[in-house]
Design an enzyme around this catalytic site. Structure first.
Site, mmCIF file in Angstrom:
data_model
loop_
_atom_site.group_PDB
_atom_site.id
_atom_site.type_symbol
_atom_site.label_atom_id
_atom_site.label_comp_id
_atom_site.label_asym_id
_atom_site.label_seq_id
_atom_site.Cartn_x
_atom_site.Cartn_y
_atom_site.Cartn_z
ATOM 1 N N SER A 1 32.631 40.729 40.039
ATOM 2 C CA SER A 1 32.231 39.852 41.150
ATOM 3 C C SER A 1 32.235 38.371 40.752
ATOM 4 O O SER A 1 31.221 37.685 40.823
ATOM 5 C CB SER A 1 30.857 40.274 41.669
ATOM 6 O OG SER A 1 30.925 41.596 42.128
ATOM 7 N N ARG B 1 37.213 31.093 37.514
ATOM 8 C CA ARG B 1 36.060 30.379 36.939
ATOM 9 C C ARG B 1 34.883 31.339 36.871
ATOM 10 O O ARG B 1 34.786 32.291 37.639
ATOM 11 C CB ARG B 1 35.695 29.148 37.780
ATOM 12 C CG ARG B 1 35.190 29.453 39.165
ATOM 13 C CD ARG B 1 34.886 28.212 39.980
ATOM 14 N NE ARG B 1 34.419 28.586 41.312
ATOM 15 C CZ ARG B 1 35.227 28.933 42.314
ATOM 16 N NH1 ARG B 1 36.525 28.956 42.123
ATOM 17 N NH2 ARG B 1 34.734 29.265 43.490
ATOM 18 N N ASP C 1 33.101 43.811 45.494
ATOM 19 C CA ASP C 1 32.110 44.717 46.093
ATOM 20 C C ASP C 1 32.360 44.976 47.581
ATOM 21 O O ASP C 1 32.054 46.062 48.078
ATOM 22 C CB ASP C 1 30.678 44.214 45.860
ATOM 23 C CG ASP C 1 30.456 42.779 46.324
ATOM 24 O OD1 ASP C 1 31.435 42.119 46.725
ATOM 25 O OD2 ASP C 1 29.314 42.309 46.277
#
Length: 498
Positions: free
Chosen positions: A177, A192, A230
């Site tokens: 995630s 990032r 997710d």
């Protein structure tokens, strides 16, 4: 009567009149304050208004942005990411599959035994592991070695009730995630780090390759067959148990949506069209913005002071991270400009994010006649104990305004997706049923929010269409959903089907 007595009487009379004047003045001052406070609430309510025509404009804007995001990279505030998930679970998957869910300071490892048609999930087990803070800012190898070692330990402790088909490699769904640019179902480059991680050497690397090398160093024979987020996992989990699931929405701390798109309706897709003819799109819908969104001065201030100013505007009005903070900002202004809590502003009220959304929902859903939950939350969280029932009712009203706006705008977003898929109307002679899988703490635990969202969606769709659209809670997309995607993208799939 003597002169002294007359003098005393006059002085007393003046004193009584003065005292009465002070009381009247206080009452006027108080009523003046109350009028000012009510003006602030009324103005806020008017600016948060979401009449049906406005919601339709928001839905249309969402559909337009979806088209633009699918047409070209960077063509819209909506990223409309191609997930490379072209095979959602069917319910026929069999075997033992794993998931690794890395999304914050903890990660989970899971195993799921699937029984195939009509048997579903036979067995499941998971373990949660916290990541030492030093590894969050250390080296790439150190982080992935730690994760792979925990995975190896988890596999080593496997009981006899979990059976891997002999001669097969273990397969894993990896929920990661963090922002990733995906290039296939099982590869993605880290753009990032967020959430307190900062390992520069991992940025620009394929996170699946990093995990695979670490598993090899541990002597663990396991293949990552799907890299997912997710929301896509929630869609997979929903589809596994219900073939009519075509979209998923997460409403939790943050918010996102994913849905099934026809592959030929994605102009920016340049590869071979998948056999299924479908592709799951991760919208990253939190970044949606439109001139039709009813934003107030409090929203603009919250955004300006946030770490990602100008980004995630939609998320900042609908998701759990921000709802309580918007309420705090309005209360702050009422305290400053209308002395709502007395002559001084309660110090705790000046602390950003001190009023969390679970506290807001508890106050909003307080059904006690004297609103004692509101009183206790104000006392415990904000150290405000001098509230009367009238004030507490105003605070409940504020919570309602913020939650209702968020829920109704979420419903408009869902309508936008349904419009893009051509499912907002009933085609003659077709018996279609559309299911949207929902997950996230906000949706699950904030009852008033959930009810408002569902009622608004029905209102927008009309009676006939809303009977064909179902909103369903689908749990643990980041865990079970990832394992199911490992199964539906297994290297042994064709072998199993033949």
């Amino acid at each position: 009567m003597g002169k002294v007595a007359v003098g005393v009487a006059v002085v007393c009379g003046v004193a009584v009149a003065a005292a009465a004047a002070v009381v009247v003045h206080r009452k006027m001052k108080k009523s003046g304050r109350w009028v000012k406070a009510m003006e602030i609430v009324k103005e806020f309510e008017e600016k948060c208004a979401t009449p049906i025509p406005k919601l339709r404009q928001v839905a249309d804007a969402m559909t337009v942005e979806m088209h633009a995001g699918l047409a070209s990279e960077g063509g819209s505030k909506l990223k409309m990411l191609i997930t490379y998930v072209d095979n959602l679970p069917t319910g026929n998957e069999k075997g033992l599959f794993y998931a690794l869910d890395l999304g914050g300071t903890n990660f989970r490892v899971l195993r799921v035994q699937l029984g195939g048609k009509d048997s579903g999930i036979i067995n499941q087990q998971f373990e949660e592991v916290s990541i030492p803070p030093s590894l969050m800012t250390g080296t790439s190898d150190a982080l992935f070695d730690y994760i792979a070692a925990e995975l190896a330990k988890f596999v080593a402790q496997e009981g006899t009730d979990f059976q891997l088909t002999p001669g097969r490699q273990r397969e894993l769904g990896f929920t990661f995630s963090f922002p990733v640019m995906q290039s296939s179902i099982a590869s993605g480059t880290l753009l990032r780090w967020t959430k307190g991680f900062s390992i520069d050497e991992t940025v620009g690397q394929d996170v699946v390759a990093e995990l695979t090398k670490a598993m090899e160093r541990q002597g663990l024979d396991m293949r990552v067959s799907a890299l997912v987020n997710d929301t896509v996992g929630t869609l997979a989990g929903g589809r596994y148990t219900n073939n009519d699931v075509v979209a998923a929405v997460i409403l939790g701390t943050g918010s996102n949506a994913a849905y099934v798109e026809r592959a030929h309706a994605i102009p920016k897709w340049h590869g071979l069209l998948p056999k299924s003819g479908e592709m799951v799109i991760n919208m990253e819908w939190g970044n949606f913005r439109s001139s039709h969104l009813p934003l107030t001065e409090y929203d603009h201030a919250l955004d300006a002071e946030s770490l990602n100013a100008g980004e995630q505007i939609y998320e900042k009005v609908i998701s759990g991270m921000y709802l309580g903070e918007i309420v705090r900002r309005v209360l702050c202004r009422m305290a400053e400009e209308a002395a709502f809590f007395g002559d001084t502003v309660p110090p705790k009220l000046n602390v950003p994010f001190v009023l969390r959304t679970p506290v807001m929902s508890a106050m909003h859903e307080d059904t006690s006649p004297d609103l004692k939950v509101v009183a206790s939350k104000l006392k415990d969280i904000l150290e405000i104990s001098n509230t009367c029932l009238k004030m507490r009712k105003v605070i409940v009203e504020l919570c309602s305004i913020v939650a209702t706006r968020g829920a109704r705008l979420s419903a408009a977003g869902i309508l936008g997706i349904l419009k893009k898929m051509g499912r907002e109307t009933i085609k003659e002679g077709e018996k279609q049923r559309t299911v949207i899988a929902m997950d996230g703490g906000l949706y699950e635990h904030y009852t008033e929010y959930r009810k408002s969202l569902e009622n608004t969606l029905n209102e927008l769709l009309g009676e006939e269409v809303s009977e064909t659209i179902v909103v369903e809670h689908s749990n643990d997309g980041s865990g079970i959903g990832a394992a199911l995607l490992a199964a539906s993208h297994s290297q042994y799939l064709e072998m199993d089907e033949s």
